[in-house]
Write an enzyme that holds these catalytic residues in place. Structure first.
Site, PDB file in Angstrom:
ATOM      1  N   CYS A   5       0.839  -1.199   0.000  1.00 28.32           N
ATOM      2  CA  CYS A   5       0.000   0.000   0.000  1.00 28.32           C
ATOM      3  C   CYS A   5       0.878   1.254   0.000  1.00 28.32           C
ATOM      4  CB  CYS A   5      -0.867  -0.038   1.261  1.00 28.32           C
ATOM      5  SG  CYS A   5      -1.762   1.475   1.559  1.00 28.32           S
ATOM      6  N   CYS A  30      -0.949   6.034   7.040  1.00 29.82           N
ATOM      7  CA  CYS A  30      -2.264   5.561   7.500  1.00 29.82           C
ATOM      8  C   CYS A  30      -2.108   4.881   8.856  1.00 29.82           C
ATOM      9  CB  CYS A  30      -2.832   4.585   6.483  1.00 29.82           C
ATOM     10  SG  CYS A  30      -4.196   3.604   7.078  1.00 29.82           S
ATOM     11  N   CYS A  89      -2.096  -0.171   9.234  1.00 28.81           N
ATOM     12  CA  CYS A  89      -1.129  -1.273   9.215  1.00 28.81           C
ATOM     13  C   CYS A  89       0.214  -0.833   9.775  1.00 28.81           C
ATOM     14  CB  CYS A  89      -0.921  -1.760   7.787  1.00 28.81           C
ATOM     15  SG  CYS A  89      -2.393  -2.460   7.054  1.00 28.81           S
ATOM     16  N   GLN A 134     -16.395 -11.407  13.791  1.00 28.67           N
ATOM     17  CA  GLN A 134     -14.942 -11.408  13.602  1.00 28.67           C
ATOM     18  C   GLN A 134     -14.590 -10.927  12.198  1.00 28.67           C
ATOM     19  OE1 GLN A 134     -12.591 -12.071  15.764  1.00 28.67           O
ATOM     20  NE2 GLN A 134     -13.592 -13.187  17.428  1.00 28.67           N
ATOM     21  N   TYR A 163     -18.038 -14.209  27.705  1.00 27.79           N
ATOM     22  CA  TYR A 163     -17.749 -13.123  26.759  1.00 27.79           C
ATOM     23  C   TYR A 163     -18.134 -13.616  25.363  1.00 27.79           C
ATOM     24  CZ  TYR A 163     -14.681 -11.835  30.668  1.00 27.79           C
ATOM     25  OH  TYR A 163     -14.161 -11.555  31.899  1.00 27.79           O
ATOM     26  N   GLU A 173     -22.727 -12.670  28.055  1.00 25.47           N
ATOM     27  CA  GLU A 173     -22.233 -11.499  27.320  1.00 25.47           C
ATOM     28  C   GLU A 173     -22.879 -10.238  27.888  1.00 25.47           C
ATOM     29  OE1 GLU A 173     -20.238 -10.459  24.613  1.00 25.47           O
ATOM     30  OE2 GLU A 173     -21.232  -8.542  24.917  1.00 25.47           O
ATOM     31  N   ASP A 219     -13.324 -15.627  26.245  1.00 18.23           N
ATOM     32  CA  ASP A 219     -12.785 -14.838  25.122  1.00 18.23           C
ATOM     33  C   ASP A 219     -12.975 -13.359  25.453  1.00 18.23           C
ATOM     34  OD1 ASP A 219     -11.983 -13.817  22.700  1.00 18.23           O
ATOM     35  OD2 ASP A 219     -13.652 -14.617  21.538  1.00 18.23           O
ATOM     36  N   CYS A 240      -7.136 -11.755  22.966  1.00 17.49           N
ATOM     37  CA  CYS A 240      -6.682 -10.796  21.951  1.00 17.49           C
ATOM     38  C   CYS A 240      -5.595  -9.894  22.510  1.00 17.49           C
ATOM     39  CB  CYS A 240      -7.856  -9.998  21.399  1.00 17.49           C
ATOM     40  SG  CYS A 240      -8.842  -9.202  22.657  1.00 17.49           S
TER      41      CYS A 240
HETATM   42  N1  SAH Z   1     -16.480 -14.654  21.651  1.00 12.60           N
HETATM   43  C1  SAH Z   1     -17.041 -13.660  20.777  1.00 12.60           C
HETATM   44  C2  SAH Z   1     -16.731 -12.213  21.176  1.00 12.60           C
HETATM   45  C3  SAH Z   1     -15.448 -11.905  21.858  1.00 12.60           C
HETATM   46  S1  SAH Z   1     -15.103 -10.197  22.019  1.00 12.60           S
HETATM   47  C4  SAH Z   1     -16.635 -13.915  19.357  1.00 12.60           C
HETATM   48  O1  SAH Z   1     -15.633 -14.566  19.113  1.00 12.60           O
HETATM   49  O2  SAH Z   1     -17.331 -13.479  18.455  1.00 12.60           O
HETATM   50  C5  SAH Z   1     -15.344  -9.925  23.743  1.00 12.60           C
HETATM   51  C6  SAH Z   1     -16.776  -9.774  24.150  1.00 12.60           C
HETATM   52  O3  SAH Z   1     -16.825  -9.557  25.554  1.00 12.60           O
HETATM   53  C7  SAH Z   1     -17.504  -8.584  23.533  1.00 12.60           C
HETATM   54  O4  SAH Z   1     -18.658  -9.054  22.892  1.00 12.60           O
HETATM   55  C8  SAH Z   1     -17.858  -7.680  24.731  1.00 12.60           C
HETATM   56  O5  SAH Z   1     -19.100  -7.025  24.583  1.00 12.60           O
HETATM   57  C9  SAH Z   1     -17.906  -8.684  25.854  1.00 12.60           C
HETATM   58  N2  SAH Z   1     -17.673  -8.183  27.232  1.00 12.60           N
HETATM   59  C10 SAH Z   1     -16.880  -7.169  27.634  1.00 12.60           C
HETATM   60  N3  SAH Z   1     -16.848  -7.098  28.977  1.00 12.60           N
HETATM   61  C11 SAH Z   1     -17.631  -8.096  29.440  1.00 12.60           C
HETATM   62  C12 SAH Z   1     -17.990  -8.546  30.758  1.00 12.60           C
HETATM   63  N4  SAH Z   1     -17.522  -7.954  31.845  1.00 12.60           N
HETATM   64  N5  SAH Z   1     -18.807  -9.607  30.848  1.00 12.60           N
HETATM   65  C13 SAH Z   1     -19.295 -10.233  29.752  1.00 12.60           C
HETATM   66  N6  SAH Z   1     -18.989  -9.845  28.489  1.00 12.60           N
HETATM   67  C14 SAH Z   1     -18.162  -8.793  28.331  1.00 12.60           C
END
Ligand code: SAH
Length: 498
Positions: A72, A78, A81, A297, A326, A347, A398, A425
Site C-alpha cells: 500500500c 495511515c 497497518c 470477527q 464473553y 455477554e 474470550d 486478543c
Molecule cells: N467470543 C465472541 C466475542 C469476543 S469479544 C466472538 O468470538 O465473536 C469480547 C466480548 O466480551 C464482547 O462481545 C464484549 O461485549 C464482551 N464483554 C466485555 N466485557 C464483558 C464482561 N464484563 N462480561 C461479559 N462480556 C463482556
C-alpha cells in the site's frame, strides 16, 4: 542524554509491543516507529524523556533483512497497518515471540516454547495470502483540497483523512464501492459531515462482505434521516460492483443514523434503503445473520482456524456442560454446541445476546442458553443458585483486551472445569490471568498463536489449561425443548429489564 530535534544514526536492535523499533543512543533507549530490528537508520528525536526517547525515521541507511516494500502506498501515514514494511514471515515470528516472552515474563511459565505449537519454526499460524482478508471496512468521508469527495482512513492518531482508492487488507470489492460513492457525492452535490462544525450529511461508509456467501452490505452512516437520490447511489454502486467480476450479491443497502457529536462511528438506529437488513455468512457450518451493528470477527479465514483450535482444546466427547464467557453473538457457543451437552453463553451487550439467540434459532441449535450481564456477576450468581445445572466441564473465555475480571477467575477456580480454553486478543493480560490460574490449581498445557490481524500488531492466542482438582462430573443432557427455551428467554428478559 539525547536532545530533541537532533538527528542521530542508530541501529535498531529490538521491537516493542506496539511494533516500534528500539535502538540506543549513548545507552539510552530510543523508540522509532516504522523501523525494524537490523535497520541502520537516521532518525530525528521528537520527544526526549528521562532515560527514554522517541524518534522519527528520516532515512533508512542500511535496511534490515526483515524489510519488505509495503503493498500500500500510504502504509506509513495511515494508522491501520503498523507492520506492512515487515516481511510477513517475520511478522509471524514476531507475534509468536511476543506471546512466548509475555508468558515467561508475566505468566511465570519457565519454558513456554515447550507448550507452544509451531515450536520448530517459531511462527504464529498465518494466512496463506495475507492481503484482502477483512470482511468489514469503515471509511470516513471528507473533502480533498479541490473540494471533491474522498474516502480513506484517519492518519495515525489524528482526524485528518488519508484518501484511498483501495485498501489492501479489505475485500477487493471495496475499491469499486469507494469509486461509486465518491462519484455519487460529487455528481449530486451531497454534503459531507464536518466534525468541527457538526454539519453536513455523509459521515462514514461501512461495508461488509460475507466471504462464504459473497453477500455485500453497504451502510451509509449519516448525520440526518435520509440521503437524497439514494436510488441513484444504489444503482451506481451496483454497476461498479458488477465490474469487479466476482459473484458479489449486493444484498443490503442501508443507512445508519448518527447525529451525535461523537467519535463513535455508528449511531443506534439503522434502516434499510433497498434489500435486506442483514447479510449472512458462515463460520464452519454455522450460519450468522450480520446487521450493521453486529459484532462479527473481521478475518473469517483465521477465525475458523482459531475456533477449530478452541474446539480441539475443549476436547469435547458429547455430554459436557460448556460455558462460553464473553460470548458476543454466540459464535463460539454455536460452534461448540454440536459437540457438547449444553452450552451456556454470557455477554454484557444485550443486543449481541439477541443476535446470539437469533443465530441459535437460525441454525436450529437448541442446547444453548444465553445470559446477559457481566461475566463476573452472572456466572458466580448462577453457579451459586444452581450448582447442578450450572456446573462446568469445560469453560471457554474470550474476553476483551483487558482480560478477565479477578472475580470471574475466582469463580472459575471453584467451578474447577476439567479444561479451560482461553481465547485472548492481548497476550499481556492473558499472561497475567494465566499466572493467577496456575497459582490456583490450573496447569497450562497448550498454546497456539494466530495472526488474525495481518500487518497490525495485534495477536490472538488460544491456550488450554487443565484443572488438577477437576471433579468427575456425571450428568444428563438437559433437553432444551421449546418450553424450556422460552421460559429461559422470559427469565432473561426480566434480568435485562432490571
Ligand atoms: N467470543 C465472541 C466475542 C469476543 S469479544 C466472538 O468470538 O465473536 C469480547 C466480548 O466480551 C464482547 O462481545 C464484549 O461485549 C464482551 N464483554 C466485555 N466485557 C464483558 C464482561 N464484563 N462480561 C461479559 N462480556 C463482556
Amino acid at each position: 542524554m539525547v536532545n530533541k530535534n537532533e538527528v542521530y544514526e542508530i541501529t535498531i536492535e529490538d521491537i516493542g509491543t506496539e511494533g516500534q523499533g528500539i535502538g540506543h543512543v549513548d545507552g539510552e533507549a530510543v523508540f522509532v516507529k516504522d523501523t525494524l530490528p537490523g535497520d541502520t537508520a537516521s532518525i530525528k528525536i521528537i520527544k526526549a524523556k528521562k532515560n527514554l526517547a522517541y524518534g522519527r525515521l528520516m532515512e533508512i541507511i542500511k535496511p534490515s533483512g526483515y524489510r519488505t516494500t509495503p503493498l500500500c502506498d500510504v502504509a506509513r501515514s495511515c494508522g491501520g497497518c503498523t507492520l506492512q514494511h515487515m516481511d510477513y514471515d517475520a511478522q509471524l515470528k514476531y507475534k509468536w515471540d511476543k506471546v512466548k516472552n509475555l508468558l515467561q515474563r508475566i505468566g511465570g511459565i519457565s519454558e513456554p516454547e515447550k507448550l507452544m505449537e509451531s515450536a520448530e519454526d517459531k511462527k504464529a499460524y498465518g494466512l496463506v495470502e495475507p492481503f484482502h482478508y477483512r470482511n468489514k471496512m469503515q471509511f470516513p468521508v471528507g473533502y480533498d483540497k479541490e473540494g471533491k469527495a474522498v474516502l480513506g482512513f484517519y492518519a495515525g492518531r489524528t482526524h485528518s483523512i488519508i484518501p484511498l482508492s483501495d485498501c489492501v487488507i479489505g475485500h477487493p470489492v471495496n475499491k469499486f464501492i469507494i469509486k461509486a460513492v465518491k462519484e455519487f457525492i460529487d455528481r449530486y452535490k451531497i454534503s459531507i459531515y464536518d466534525e468541527e462544525k457538526h454539519k453536513g450529511l455523509i459521515r462514514h461508509v461501512l461495508t461488509r462482505v460475507g466471504f462464504h456467501t459473497n453477500e455485500l452490505m453497504v451502510c451509509m452512516v449519516i448525520n440526518g434521516n435520509d440521503i437524497p437520490h439514494y436510488e441513484k447511489l444504489h444503482e451506481m454502486i451496483s454497476s461498479e460492483v458488477a465490474k469487479f467480476g466476482g459473484e458479489i450479491l449486493f444484498k443490503s443497502f442501508m443507512i445508519n443514523i448518527n447525529k451525535d457529536k461523537t467519535n463513535r462511528i455508528l449511531g443506534f438506529d439503522s434502516k434499510v434503503l433497498i434489500g435486506d437488513p442483514f447479510i449472512s455468512d458462515y463460520i464452519g457450518d454455522v450460519k450468522f445473520n450480520i446487521s450493521p451493528q453486529s459484532f462479527f470477527q473481521v478475518n473469517p479465514e483465521m477465525t475458523e482456524k482459531l475456533y477449530s483450535k478452541a474446539l480441539e482444546y475443549a476436547a469435547l466427547s458429547g455430554g459436557e456442560k460448556v460455558w462460553d464467557m464473553y460470548c458476543g453473538i454466540g459464535t463460539i457457543s454455536l460452534f461448540l454446541a454440536e459437540k457438547a451437552g449444553n452450552v451456556y453463553g454470557v455477554e454484557i451487550v444485550p443486543q449481541a445476546i439477541d443476535d446470539a439467540k437469533n443465530n441459535a434459532k437460525l441454525n436450529d441449535i437448541k442446547n444453548v442458553e444465553f445470559h446477559v450481564g457481566k461475566a463476573e456477576e452472572v456466572v458466580p450468581g448462577l453457579y451459586e443458585k444452581d450448582r447442578e445445572r450450572y456446573t462446568a466441564d469445560v469453560v471457554v473465555v474470550d474476553p476483551p483486551r483487558k482480560g478477565c475480571d479477578e472475580k470471574l477467575l475466582e469463580t472459575l477456580v471453584s467451578m474447577a472445569p476439567a479444561r479451560l480454553v482461553y481465547v485472548s486478543c492481548d497476550p499481556a493480560t492473558l499472561a497475567r490471568d494465566i499466572k493467577y490460574l496456575t497459582d490456583h490449581n490450573f496447569e497450562l498445557k497448550k498454546v497456539a498463536v494466530f495472526d488474525q490481524f495481518s500487518h497490525g500488531i495485534h495477536v490472538e492466542t488460544v491456550v488450554q489449561l487443565i484443572n488438577k482438582n477437576a471433579k468427575a462430573k456425571h450428568h444428563v443432557r438437559i433437553s432444551m425443548d421449546a418450553e424450556d427455551y422460552y421460559s429461559i428467554k422470559d427469565s432473561e428478559k426480566k434480568e435485562e429489564e432490571r
